[in-house]
Design a protein around this motif. Structure first.
Motif, PDB file in Angstrom:
ATOM      1  N   GLY A   1       0.646  -1.116  -0.049  1.00  0.00           N
ATOM      2  CA  GLY A   1      -0.129   0.133   0.086  1.00  0.00           C
ATOM      3  C   GLY A   1       0.907   1.377  -0.014  1.00  0.00           C
ATOM      4  O   GLY A   1       1.892   1.529  -0.793  1.00  0.00           O
ATOM      5  N   PRO A   2       0.395   2.218   0.617  1.00  0.00           N
ATOM      6  CA  PRO A   2       1.236   3.642   0.796  1.00  0.00           C
ATOM      7  C   PRO A   2       2.237   3.602   1.855  1.00  0.00           C
ATOM      8  O   PRO A   2       2.957   4.709   1.706  1.00  0.00           O
ATOM      9  N   PHE A   3       2.498   2.380   2.304  1.00  0.00           N
ATOM     10  CA  PHE A   3       3.866   2.416   3.537  1.00  0.00           C
ATOM     11  C   PHE A   3       5.030   2.310   2.768  1.00  0.00           C
ATOM     12  O   PHE A   3       5.512   1.101   2.433  1.00  0.00           O
TER      13      PHE A   3
ATOM     14  N   LYS B   1       1.543   9.343   8.447  1.00  0.00           N
ATOM     15  CA  LYS B   1       1.189   8.200   9.133  1.00  0.00           C
ATOM     16  C   LYS B   1       2.105   7.282   9.671  1.00  0.00           C
ATOM     17  O   LYS B   1       3.181   6.835   8.809  1.00  0.00           O
ATOM     18  N   ALA B   2       1.944   6.755  10.821  1.00  0.00           N
ATOM     19  CA  ALA B   2       2.942   5.697  11.344  1.00  0.00           C
ATOM     20  C   ALA B   2       2.089   4.866  12.280  1.00  0.00           C
ATOM     21  O   ALA B   2       1.183   5.155  12.975  1.00  0.00           O
ATOM     22  N   PHE B   3       1.961   3.335  12.050  1.00  0.00           N
ATOM     23  CA  PHE B   3       1.274   2.566  12.779  1.00  0.00           C
ATOM     24  C   PHE B   3       2.199   1.390  13.422  1.00  0.00           C
ATOM     25  O   PHE B   3       3.343   0.906  12.604  1.00  0.00           O
ATOM     26  N   ALA B   4       2.142   1.111  14.760  1.00  0.00           N
ATOM     27  CA  ALA B   4       2.986   0.173  15.129  1.00  0.00           C
ATOM     28  C   ALA B   4       2.287  -1.186  15.043  1.00  0.00           C
ATOM     29  O   ALA B   4       1.158  -1.359  14.732  1.00  0.00           O
ATOM     30  N   MET B   5       3.029  -2.405  14.955  1.00  0.00           N
ATOM     31  CA  MET B   5       2.694  -3.684  14.488  1.00  0.00           C
ATOM     32  C   MET B   5       3.154  -4.467  15.575  1.00  0.00           C
ATOM     33  O   MET B   5       4.458  -4.380  15.941  1.00  0.00           O
TER      34      MET B   5
ATOM     35  N   THR C   1      -6.127   4.242   6.402  1.00  0.00           N
ATOM     36  CA  THR C   1      -5.134   4.688   5.729  1.00  0.00           C
ATOM     37  C   THR C   1      -4.844   3.890   4.586  1.00  0.00           C
ATOM     38  O   THR C   1      -4.272   4.225   3.378  1.00  0.00           O
ATOM     39  N   ARG C   2      -4.848   2.414   4.691  1.00  0.00           N
ATOM     40  CA  ARG C   2      -4.257   1.562   3.598  1.00  0.00           C
ATOM     41  C   ARG C   2      -5.654   1.458   2.605  1.00  0.00           C
ATOM     42  O   ARG C   2      -5.148   1.458   1.331  1.00  0.00           O
ATOM     43  N   TYR C   3      -6.975   1.474   3.166  1.00  0.00           N
ATOM     44  CA  TYR C   3      -8.193   1.167   2.195  1.00  0.00           C
ATOM     45  C   TYR C   3      -8.871   1.800   1.932  1.00  0.00           C
ATOM     46  O   TYR C   3      -9.915   1.792   1.065  1.00  0.00           O
ATOM     47  N   GLY C   4      -8.824   3.146   2.634  1.00  0.00           N
ATOM     48  CA  GLY C   4      -9.781   4.201   2.477  1.00  0.00           C
ATOM     49  C   GLY C   4     -11.118   3.971   3.603  1.00  0.00           C
ATOM     50  O   GLY C   4     -10.878   2.941   4.304  1.00  0.00           O
ATOM     51  N   ASP C   5     -11.977   4.720   3.077  1.00  0.00           N
ATOM     52  CA  ASP C   5     -13.129   4.387   3.987  1.00  0.00           C
ATOM     53  C   ASP C   5     -13.998   3.432   3.520  1.00  0.00           C
ATOM     54  O   ASP C   5     -15.110   3.793   2.983  1.00  0.00           O
ATOM     55  N   ARG C   6     -13.698   2.180   3.686  1.00  0.00           N
ATOM     56  CA  ARG C   6     -14.560   0.950   3.230  1.00  0.00           C
ATOM     57  C   ARG C   6     -15.152   0.561   4.287  1.00  0.00           C
ATOM     58  O   ARG C   6     -14.693   0.317   5.435  1.00  0.00           O
ATOM     59  N   ASN C   7     -16.379   0.000   3.982  1.00  0.00           N
ATOM     60  CA  ASN C   7     -17.254  -0.657   5.011  1.00  0.00           C
ATOM     61  C   ASN C   7     -16.901  -2.185   5.306  1.00  0.00           C
ATOM     62  O   ASN C   7     -16.188  -2.703   4.336  1.00  0.00           O
TER      63      ASN C   7
ATOM     64  N   LEU D   1       4.769   0.647  10.634  1.00  0.00           N
ATOM     65  CA  LEU D   1       4.689   1.128   9.174  1.00  0.00           C
ATOM     66  C   LEU D   1       4.547   2.391   8.970  1.00  0.00           C
ATOM     67  O   LEU D   1       3.755   3.227   9.538  1.00  0.00           O
ATOM     68  N   VAL D   2       5.322   3.012   7.961  1.00  0.00           N
ATOM     69  CA  VAL D   2       5.469   4.420   7.968  1.00  0.00           C
ATOM     70  C   VAL D   2       4.916   4.856   6.504  1.00  0.00           C
ATOM     71  O   VAL D   2       5.167   4.299   5.600  1.00  0.00           O
ATOM     72  N   LYS D   3       4.038   5.866   6.642  1.00  0.00           N
ATOM     73  CA  LYS D   3       3.819   6.769   5.035  1.00  0.00           C
ATOM     74  C   LYS D   3       4.342   7.799   5.331  1.00  0.00           C
ATOM     75  O   LYS D   3       3.778   8.685   5.964  1.00  0.00           O
ATOM     76  N   PRO D   4       5.336   8.149   4.612  1.00  0.00           N
ATOM     77  CA  PRO D   4       6.081   9.334   4.562  1.00  0.00           C
ATOM     78  C   PRO D   4       5.257  10.375   3.931  1.00  0.00           C
ATOM     79  O   PRO D   4       4.436  10.232   2.974  1.00  0.00           O
TER      80      PRO D   4
END
Length: 431
Positions: free
Chosen positions: A51-53, A97-101, A122-128, A259-262
């Motif tokens: 994705g965007p990371f 954006k940054a997310f710990a895993m 962040t990864r898939y957008g506003d999906r239900n 995971l970092v989205k710069p």
């Protein structure tokens, strides 16, 4: 009698040899189609897998291992890093954006991944979600669509995890692990004694860890839609699940990766320069690690290309031998046709159309077999690597395969057809 009916009658007259030729062409085409679909699926799946990371931060070790474990849930993590690394990354102005895993456990072979729920937006957008809601409390989980389908899980179901990242849950694996357990018990006892601990204390610690996993219960609160990414085969929960399972105090808490989205490529470069190689931490460009994997796949594909070329040659030889046999059987028939007034062009067309008809039949059968093979292999490929093969996809390679197969059939027909074309009608009839 029309040219097509005459060609079909000649093929049915030599039905066994014609069937063998069709099978040779079909197997060759099916192999090429399956290889093309697999290669394209691997490339597409690898590129959209992260994705965007563009940057991932984890423990020092193999960059490829870090990326494969973080985004594709393959293999084991390189280790853990201090939780303070996340704070350092989040405070960087060049980070969007940054997310710990956190990871390291599994449920029936599917990895349990601790991740902030903002990752999915962040990864898939506003999906239900397919069903339910995102997790909000420790122990709540959302599961990938493939996990839900494979294990039959629904909203409200509960389960317990197990330590480690295993690839399956078969009876044979369990038996092998049980046997290895007995073989390693004596080695563990000696190791415990050498460390100054009694064997009983070492066993109590191991059993205590198993009990901790068995006593921690997860609840399914949501099911992800089909994303066609490796996330379809993972179980997601809060980042703190590992700390809760093991009862770790704040000073001992660690994470597996960040995971970092710069905000920009320059920002990603600066952050990598700051963190890479400091205190057992590495920062890796995701695209570069994925490219290394694809290069290794391409090298393997080159070896398969050699095998494919051999199959093409064998198929061409089969067509050639079939037509040579046809010439030997039908010399008198062709001579009679010439004496009845049929032109040399007609004789030429009878043999070339026979080669093309055999090739076309094998081509159609091969295309069907190739896509059938892709359909049968898609679940196994997705379960092992998270790569979604599209068995119904028609690619530009298909047109090249079809054109190449028909060209080979035509070229294989030219030699026998030219031989019949040059002979005199009386010579054909007398022979």
């Amino acid at each position: 009698m029309s040219l097509f009916k005459l060609t079909l009658r000649n093929l049915l007259h030599r039905r066994f040899l014609s069937l063998l030729t069709v099978c040779a062409v079909a197997v060759t085409v099916a192999f090429i189609v399956l290889l093309s679909l697999s290669r394209q699926s691997v490339e597409q799946g690898a590129k959209k897998g992260y994705g965007p990371f563009d940057l991932v931060i984890g423990a020092a070790g193999s960059e490829t291992q870090l990326v494969l474990n973080t985004f594709y849930h393959i293999g084991a993590p390189t280790g853990n890093i201090p939780l303070a690394v996340l704070d350092q990354v989040e405070q960087d102005q060049d980070v969007d954006k940054a997310f710990a895993m956190t990871t390291g456990d599994n449920y029936k072979g599917f990895p349990i991944v601790g991740m902030d729920s903002g990752y999915f937006v962040t990864r898939y957008g506003d999906r239900n979600l397919q069903d339910g809601n995102l997790y909000a409390h420790t122990g709540e989980t959302i599961i990938g669509s493939y996990v839900a389908e494979s294990l039959g899980l629904h909203i409200g179901d509960t389960f317990t995890g197990a330590h480690g990242l295993v690839q399956g849950d078969s009876h044979e694996t369990a038996e092998a692990e049980h046997t290895e357990e007995h073989e390693e018990e004596h080695e563990e006892d000696h190791a415990a004694e050498a460390a100054g601990d009694s064997p009983d204390e070492a066993h109590d610690e191991e059993h205590g860890e198993e009990h901790a996993h068995e006593s921690f219960q997860y609840t399914v609160v949501g099911i992800l839609p089909a994303l066609n990414t490796p996330d379809d085969r993972a179980v997601f929960t809060t980042v703190d699940y590992a700390w809760a399972v093991h009862g770790l105090p704040p000073e001992e808490r660690e994470i597996t990766a960040v995971l970092v989205k710069p905000a920009s490529l320059l920002g990603a470069h600066d952050l990598k320069e700051v963190l890479d190689g400091s205190n057992g931490v590495q920062a890796a460009y995701t695209s570069q690690a994925v490219s290394d994997v694809l290069n290794a796949v391409d090298q393997g594909a080159q070896l398969l290309s050699v095998l494919t070329a051999l199959c093409v040659i064998l198929a061409a030889i089969a067509i050639l031998l079939s037509l040579i046999a046809a010439v030997g059987e039908r010399t008198k028939d062709v001579g009679l046709l010439r004496l009845l007034g049929k032109s040399r062009a007609y004789v030429w067309l009878t043999l070339t159309s026979e080669g093309l008809l055999v090739t076309a039949t094998g081509l159609i059968a091969g295309l069907l077999l190739g896509h059938l093979g892709a359909f049968l292999l898609k679940d196994a490929l997705f379960a092992q690597a998270g790569i979604q093969i599209e068995p119904y996809q028609w690619t530009p390679d298909h047109w090249l395969i079809a054109a190449g197969a028909l060209s080979i059939g035509l070229l294989s027909s030219l030699g026998p057809a030219f031989r019949m074309y040059r002979m005199h009608p009386l010579a054909l009839f007398k022979s």
